[in-house]
Structure formats: C-alpha cells, structure tokens
Design a protein around this motif. Sequence first.
Motif, mmCIF file in Angstrom:
data_model
loop_
_atom_site.group_PDB
_atom_site.id
_atom_site.type_symbol
_atom_site.label_atom_id
_atom_site.label_comp_id
_atom_site.label_asym_id
_atom_site.label_seq_id
_atom_site.Cartn_x
_atom_site.Cartn_y
_atom_site.Cartn_z
ATOM 1 N N GLY A 1 1.073 -1.364 0.052
ATOM 2 C CA GLY A 1 -0.124 -0.122 0.001
ATOM 3 C C GLY A 1 0.911 1.371 0.007
ATOM 4 N N ASN A 2 2.041 1.214 0.602
ATOM 5 C CA ASN A 2 2.993 2.408 0.564
ATOM 6 C C ASN A 2 3.713 2.402 -0.793
ATOM 7 O OD1 ASN A 2 4.417 4.604 1.284
ATOM 8 N ND2 ASN A 2 5.751 3.357 2.541
ATOM 9 N N ASP A 3 3.085 3.010 -1.869
ATOM 10 C CA ASP A 3 3.363 2.805 -3.234
ATOM 11 C C ASP A 3 3.010 3.972 -3.908
ATOM 12 O OD1 ASP A 3 3.993 -0.071 -5.105
ATOM 13 O OD2 ASP A 3 3.233 1.693 -6.250
ATOM 14 N N ASN B 1 2.083 4.095 -6.975
ATOM 15 C CA ASN B 1 1.017 3.882 -7.880
ATOM 16 C C ASN B 1 -0.283 3.827 -7.418
ATOM 17 O OD1 ASN B 1 -0.523 1.670 -9.481
ATOM 18 N ND2 ASN B 1 0.764 2.298 -10.879
ATOM 19 N N ARG B 2 -1.298 4.615 -7.803
ATOM 20 C CA ARG B 2 -2.549 4.678 -7.378
ATOM 21 C C ARG B 2 -3.331 3.375 -7.267
ATOM 22 N NH1 ARG B 2 -7.050 4.212 -8.252
ATOM 23 N NH2 ARG B 2 -6.927 3.962 -10.735
ATOM 24 N N ALA B 3 -3.242 2.467 -8.430
ATOM 25 C CA ALA B 3 -4.064 1.217 -8.308
ATOM 26 C C ALA B 3 -3.490 0.549 -7.223
ATOM 27 C CB ALA B 3 -3.825 0.707 -9.938
ATOM 28 N N HIS B 4 -2.191 0.245 -7.082
ATOM 29 C CA HIS B 4 -1.565 -0.542 -5.961
ATOM 30 C C HIS B 4 -1.912 -0.143 -4.634
ATOM 31 C CE1 HIS B 4 2.371 -1.494 -8.461
ATOM 32 N NE2 HIS B 4 1.281 -1.938 -8.969
ATOM 33 N N ARG B 5 -2.172 0.996 -4.411
ATOM 34 C CA ARG B 5 -2.602 1.466 -3.187
ATOM 35 C C ARG B 5 -4.265 1.085 -3.183
ATOM 36 N NH1 ARG B 5 -0.074 6.174 -5.070
ATOM 37 N NH2 ARG B 5 -2.149 7.286 -5.012
ATOM 38 N N ALA B 6 -4.967 1.261 -4.222
ATOM 39 C CA ALA B 6 -6.465 1.151 -4.209
ATOM 40 C C ALA B 6 -6.757 -0.585 -3.959
ATOM 41 C CB ALA B 6 -7.071 1.356 -5.546
ATOM 42 N N THR C 1 7.434 0.736 -4.989
ATOM 43 C CA THR C 1 7.091 0.717 -3.548
ATOM 44 C C THR C 1 7.861 1.907 -2.775
ATOM 45 O OG1 THR C 1 6.645 -1.531 -3.479
ATOM 46 C CG2 THR C 1 7.121 -0.617 -1.308
ATOM 47 N N VAL C 2 7.546 2.497 -2.028
ATOM 48 C CA VAL C 2 8.299 3.919 -1.367
ATOM 49 C C VAL C 2 9.084 3.326 -0.390
ATOM 50 C CG1 VAL C 2 8.015 5.962 0.007
ATOM 51 C CG2 VAL C 2 6.324 5.278 -2.027
#
Length: 246
Positions: free
Chosen positions: A139-141, A143-148, A174-175
């Motif tokens: 989730g700490n990424d 890319n919006r779709a990864h977080r979604a 990934t951040v």
Amino acid sequence: MNLEFLLAGKRPVDLRKINWPGKLKLLVTAPHPDDFDAIGVTLRYMVGQGHELYVVVAETGSGIDKVYGAGMVQDDRRQLRVREQTASFRFFGLSGTHYRFLKLNNENDDQVADDSENRIFLEKLIREIRPDMLFMPHGNDTNRAHRAMYAMMKAIASKVEWPVALMLNSDVKTVDMRKDFYVPFDEIQAQWKGELLRYHDSQHQRNLRDRGYGFDERVLMLNRKTAAGLGISEPYAASFELELCN
C-alpha cells in the motif's frame, strides 16, 4: 488454518525455511497484468511446495504508450494486456481454471477504483475462493492502483471469518516497506523470470524506449538491489511484508 506460525523467528526470514503445517490456498490479487510476474519466482516456489495458486487480474489498458498503442481504442489496449498475461500464465503452467480477469470499475486513468461496488464484488470472490494467503502490491506505493487494491483487500481480509495472511511484495514503485520474508534466487531462475516478464511486450518495449533497458531488467534490478541489501549470497531476492488479519 492457524497462521501464527508465520510470526515465529527473527526477521527477515527466508521463505524457503518455513515449515508449512499444511497446504495453503494462495490468491494473487493483481491490479495490473504483470503484477503476477513481478513475483513469479516466489509463486513458482510456493506451487512447487504443493500450495494451491489462484490469480485474479483487474483488466486495464494502462501502461501502453502512444507508440505501441497507435490506433488502439481503450478496449483494444485492455485486450492486448489480457493476451499478454494469458501467454505468461501458460508459460508459468497455471491452469485456466485458476485465473480470472476482472472487469472492475476503473478511474479515469483506466486503473482499478477503490469503490463500494468493487469492494462488494471482490469480497464475494474472496468468500468463494477462501484463500489462506493473499499476494498483492504494498500500500505504500506511488502507483494509485497498487494503493487501491491493497486498501480494498485489507478491508475485506479483516472482515472474513477465517485467518488471512497478506503478503505485500516489494515493487519498483514501493516507497518503503518492512522486509519480513524474502525468496532468494540465482541466475538460472532470473533468466526464467526474465522470459516470464517479456511476455508483457507492451511494457517491455515501453521500457526499452523510455529507459534504455527492458521490463525484465527493470524488475531484476530491484531483485538485485534487494539481495544486496539483505546481505545474502544469492544474487537476487524478492521481499515481502506480512500482515495477519483475524
């Protein structure tokens, strides 16, 4: 199945050292075609241990640039990426009964939306498959779709009546993340993974044009960096952060 055994031991843990108490049902929830392939070596290892693997992939035409996608409409781009992922699944050896492409609601960027309709649909799917372990991007990424996808699956896994382990994988976007588990691999396995990744030719060619190296090398660069950071002898590694729900 009680999943507390995953919390034992000093972190990070080589996933190959886990003493599995039984066979797990695994589910990859991929917000894009190619998210599966980014952790292909790990999934191949888990299947080799006898665990049962299922994959669901959100349909999207994102990531196809104007050069590769010249003359294509949105549905053409989506179907191209479905064909690429299907070819990758066949190379991996995944049965057609064990993967599905999902026509979820997408945002304006043609990537999966975190909305109530998608959450209801995904929860029904999770209850149908009843996985013990979910693999997905962190989730700490950026890319919006990864977080979604992470947000939706975390909420669903927290609602169901059985324990679910979330295995959040390190991705090039990934951040930051905690490395609880890792899977090392060698040059032969890296060559196999590179071939798997190159089935996504639209992404491979875009990386060659934009970065001067292919999609395969972009992912393997991360795996080399991960292995170096872990201080292990193998040249490559995939890493994962664990979250237990229920």
